[in-house]
Design an enzyme around this catalytic site. Structure first.
Site, mmCIF file in Angstrom:
data_model
loop_
_atom_site.group_PDB
_atom_site.id
_atom_site.type_symbol
_atom_site.label_atom_id
_atom_site.label_comp_id
_atom_site.label_asym_id
_atom_site.label_seq_id
_atom_site.Cartn_x
_atom_site.Cartn_y
_atom_site.Cartn_z
ATOM 1 C CG ASP A 15 -2.112 0.878 0.986
ATOM 2 O OD1 ASP A 15 -1.968 2.015 0.110
ATOM 3 O OD2 ASP A 15 -3.269 0.863 1.769
HETATM 4 C C1 BGC Z 1 -4.888 3.579 0.217
HETATM 5 C C2 BGC Z 1 -5.102 2.527 -0.984
HETATM 6 C C3 BGC Z 1 -4.810 3.419 -2.404
HETATM 7 C C4 BGC Z 1 -3.449 3.888 -2.153
HETATM 8 C C5 BGC Z 1 -3.115 4.580 -3.449
HETATM 9 C C6 BGC Z 1 -3.665 4.264 0.042
HETATM 10 O O1 BGC Z 1 -3.751 5.052 1.015
HETATM 11 O O2 BGC Z 1 -5.040 2.614 1.391
HETATM 12 O O3 BGC Z 1 -6.070 1.970 -1.142
HETATM 13 O O4 BGC Z 1 -4.904 2.488 -3.380
HETATM 14 O O5 BGC Z 1 -3.644 4.924 -1.256
HETATM 15 O O6 BGC Z 1 -4.119 5.966 -3.540
#
Ligand code: BGC
Length: 762
Positions: A227
């Site tokens: 993530d």
């Molecule tokens: C989120 C993800 C997301 C990523 C990119 C993170 O903060 O938890 O779900 O895909 O950011 O935006």
């Protein structure tokens, strides 16, 4: 070129760099070797393609905002979700995106989870089916997905650091199966590991989760991406199986990988394997030609269709569908300004947005519509807005209250503090319902809200969820009966927050959140506690009614590996066409470990004209009857009877069929020197070896403790208890220690001898 050849030509620095992003959204290209970049974008219910890949959160390019996952799951419609996946892929192609970051398959452990709107369900089977068809839909067009957030990412509170303390069985039976199903049925190109720790180890460094379970056990072929910002120790991540770190650039991390290989701390073969996985996806994505347009109108229509299928009619005293009302008071800001998605990384810049009020007008014929704002955007209390709304409601034949849970109460990044609407919204509903007997509440929210304060006072309630950009049309279609609602709840609506399964262990403290409720989340908990709920899992009304008949199974006795098929006839007994969602739950009558009372193991959605009957057949496989046994470290079945519950919701069981399962599982013997007498007797090998000895032991025990004495009744001993009931729960060796004088050998040697017989067969 073979990937292995290509990897051989890459320098150590190039390989390390490939394993970390080059920008917020792209992987590192290697021009001299023609390795292109891969572009990723959020996800999950629309393509959030930012025009500058170096920026995380600037306004994205226009794309269709589909309903969010709570609404998708309410459709229980795998084909429709597959179609949405295809549409997402078309938009990704047009916007030059190789991988869409979604779907999210985490469980809704508590209704307070700020991101619940992005997740499907409290049930792993339903969430897994939804995730798999989403992925299959997107990937059928040559665009990748990222199944996220793996694993046990069930809250926003301290989401970057909290440790989810969850026992192995709950992990295997509740928190992992949606991921497992999606991986096995759909092979997502990527899986995104979560920010949090799981039992003390960051998901991004969790070898058991990433390598042993996901890659080795489930056979995941794609790459694991972090993530965004989830990596703490890049080298530990690679060793655990985390292939790609995002976002980039992260020069220091790249250097750390290079240094680790040079110093021998990191085996270069480990790096090569991650490079291989990344290259494979980079080239796969590159193969799909990008550019062109997507059909904005067709996708808007599809978003509307999904929203309509996902709307859940929670209450209807016969007022809906609207018919013949001349004066309609439309109350609530969200009728003018649709609330159709949540805040955070999934926030889409929609191609267009249906205005609910206008959509009502377009369908209202010659009825006159009035509008009042009803509540402000913030948490302030505005009596004037309530008074104005009451005035309009009084003058009308019906009041439609559009109530949207504001962003300050629900978003990615923070959890909800309660499950209530705002104070103003509650007061507004009550005030309007007090003057207008025909009141409909239309809700827009991503997760359950409490309704006790006002539910009895209103005629009808529609759960409209975060309904996507075309949701305003869908709601109007349902209100006016152009669409017969058919959605059913993918999660329980509790009566109050204090009733919820994780209430006493939420949101954790001192860096840990204890999943004390274990297997018992959602309906599994309310079943076990025999607790009433506001609306049960699987519940939803229709403008027609359905009868179930002729419940049958393909075999009443079957082998676990063969499975069994359940069938039932469903008849539309009302006057309009409609769709019914039939649910199959399995109840294990007797099990070696504690099990939930029932679990969803199959479902089917069927469309029926008035009077029409269709037979629905739902296959149940090995896993429908199995549970995960942490001591055997595998899914097991046990011989015995199971009830198959054919249901319209978790609390509306229409038929029960009992079947007998024959297990084909052969289990290793797990008796050890601490095993209790009961465990020795329960194990077939233990029984064979120790069984004959048991009678002697019992006689001896009763002699010692005065059993059999008339004064104490049959088996009662001199100390006022049945001594064998106590002994049976003690380790065999401990009981034998009391009988040393009567034994041919020392108890420890005797038990060692028994153990060698059961384990080695001698
Ligand atoms: C989120 C993800 C997301 C990523 C990119 C993170 O903060 O938890 O779900 O895909 O950011 O935006």
């Amino acid at each position: 070129m073979e990937l292995s050849n290509l990897i051989n030509q890459m320098t150590l620095e190039e390989k390390a760099a490939l394993c970390t992003g080059a920008s917020a959204w792209t992987t590192t290209p290697v021009e001299r070797l023609d390795i292109p970049e891969l572009i990723m974008s959020d996800g999950p219910h629309g393509v959030r393609r930012v025009p500058d890949v170096n920026q995380m959160a600037i306004k994205s390019l226009p794309a269709t905002c589909f309903p969010t996952a709570s609404c998708l799951a309410s459709t229980w419609d795998v084909d429709l979700i597959g179609k949405m996946g295809q549409a997402l892929a078309e938009e990704a192609i047009a916007l030059n995106v190789g991988v869409v970051l979604g779907p999210g398959a985490n469980m809704k452990r508590s209704p307070l989870g700020g991101r619940n709107f992005e997740y499907f369900s409290e049930d792993p089977y339903l969430a897994g089916e939804m995730a798999a068809s989403f992925i299959n839909g997107v990937q059928s067009k040559g665009v990748g997905t990222s199944l996220k957030h793996y694993a046990a990412n069930n809250q926003e509170f301290q989401r970057f650091s909290i440790s989810a303390e969850v026992d192995e069985r709950a992990l295997r039976e509740i928190y992992l199966p949606a991921f497992e199903k999606a991986v096995k049925q759909a092979q997502p190109w990527t899986v995104m590991c979560s920010y949090n720790k799981v039992n003390g180890t960051f998901a991004s460094e969790h070898h058991t989760l990433l390598t042993e379970i996901l890659k080795n056990e489930w056979g995941f072929e794609g790459l694991i991406v972090s993530d965004w910002g989830a990596v703490r120790d890049r080298v530990a991540g690679l060793q655990a199986g985390l292939d790609l770190e995002m976002p980039g650039p992260q020069d220091r991390r790249v250097q750390a990988v290079v240094d680790a290989v040079r110093s021998g701390k990191l085996d270069e073969a480990v790096l090569d394997e991650s490079v291989r996985r990344i290259l494979q996806i980079v080239f796969k994505a590159h193969k799909t030609p990008k550019g062109g347009d997507f059909d904005v109108e067709a996708h808007h229509q599809l978003a509307g269709k999904i929203a309509a299928e996902g709307i859940v009619l929670l209450k209807n005293n016969g007022l809906l569908p609207l018919q013949g009302q001349k004066q309609i008071a439309v109350i609530g800001r969200s009728a003018e300004k649709a609330h159709f998605q949540g805040g955070g990384s999934s926030h889409i810049n929609p191609t267009k947005v249906a205005v609910p009020f206008k959509e009502l007008q377009a369908r209202a014929g010659d009825a006159e519509l009035t509008y009042a704002e009803g509540y402000p955007t913030d948490a302030s209390f505005r009596q004037d807005l309530i008074d104005q709304a009451v005035g309009l409601a009084q003058a009308a034949d019906v009041a439609l209250l559009y109530i949207a849970l504001p962003t300050f109460k629900e978003s990615e990044g923070y959890d909800r503090r309660d499950i209530d609407l705002t104070e103003q919204q509650i007061a507004l509903i009550k005030a309007v319902a007090a003057v207008q007997p025909h009141t409909v509440v239309v809700l827009n929210n991503g997760a359950p809200v409490a309704m006790n304060d006002w539910l009895d006072g209103v005629d009808a309630v529609l759960e409209g969820w975060m309904m996507g950009q075309a949701g305003g049309e869908a709601i109007a279609d349902v209100l006016f009966g152009r669409v017969n609602p058919c959605g059913k709840l993918p999660e329980t609506f509790p009566l109050k927050l204090a009733d919820t399964p994780s209430h006493l262990n939420w949101p954790g403290e001192m860096g840990q959140v204890r999943y004390g409720e274990g297997l018992f989340i959602g309906y599994r908990y309310y079943d076990a506690k025999e607790m009433p709920v506001l609306f049960p899992f699987g519940y939803g009304l229709s403008y027609t009614s359905f009868a179930y008949s002729n419940a049958a199974v393909s075999a009443t006795t079957f082998k676990d590996v063969d499975g069994v098929t359940v069938s039932v006839d469903v008849t539309n007994t009302g006057a309009v066409a409609g769709k019914e969602i039939v649910q199959i739950y399995v109840h294990d009558r007797q099990a070696g470990l504690v099990r939930p009372h029932k679990e969803l193991k199959g479902f089917a959605k069927v469309e029926l004209q008035p009077g029409e009957t269709k037979t629905v057949s739902i296959p149940l496989d090995f896993r429908a009857f199995a549970f995960y046994h942490p001591e055997y470290k595998q899914w097991i079945t046990e011989d015995g009877e199971f009830d198959i519950l054919i249901a319209a919701s978790a609390t509306d069981i229409r038929h029960t069929v009992t079947v007998t399962l024959q297990s084909t599982v052969t289990l290793p013997c797990i008796l050890d020197k601490e095993s209790t007498i009961r465990e020795w007797l329960a194990d077939p090998r233990g029984r064979a070896v120790f069984g004959p000895f048991y009678a002697k032991m019992e006689t001896e025990a009763r002699k010692m403790f005065g059993g059999g004495d008339e004064r104490y009744g049959n088996n009662e001993s001199a100390i006022g208890m049945d001594i064998m009931d106590m002994f049976n729960e003690m380790p065999l060796v401990s009981v034998l220690m009391f009988q040393q004088h009567a034994l041919p050998a020392h108890p420890e040697d005797l038990v060692a001898d028994f153990l060698s017989k059961v384990h080695n067969g001698d």
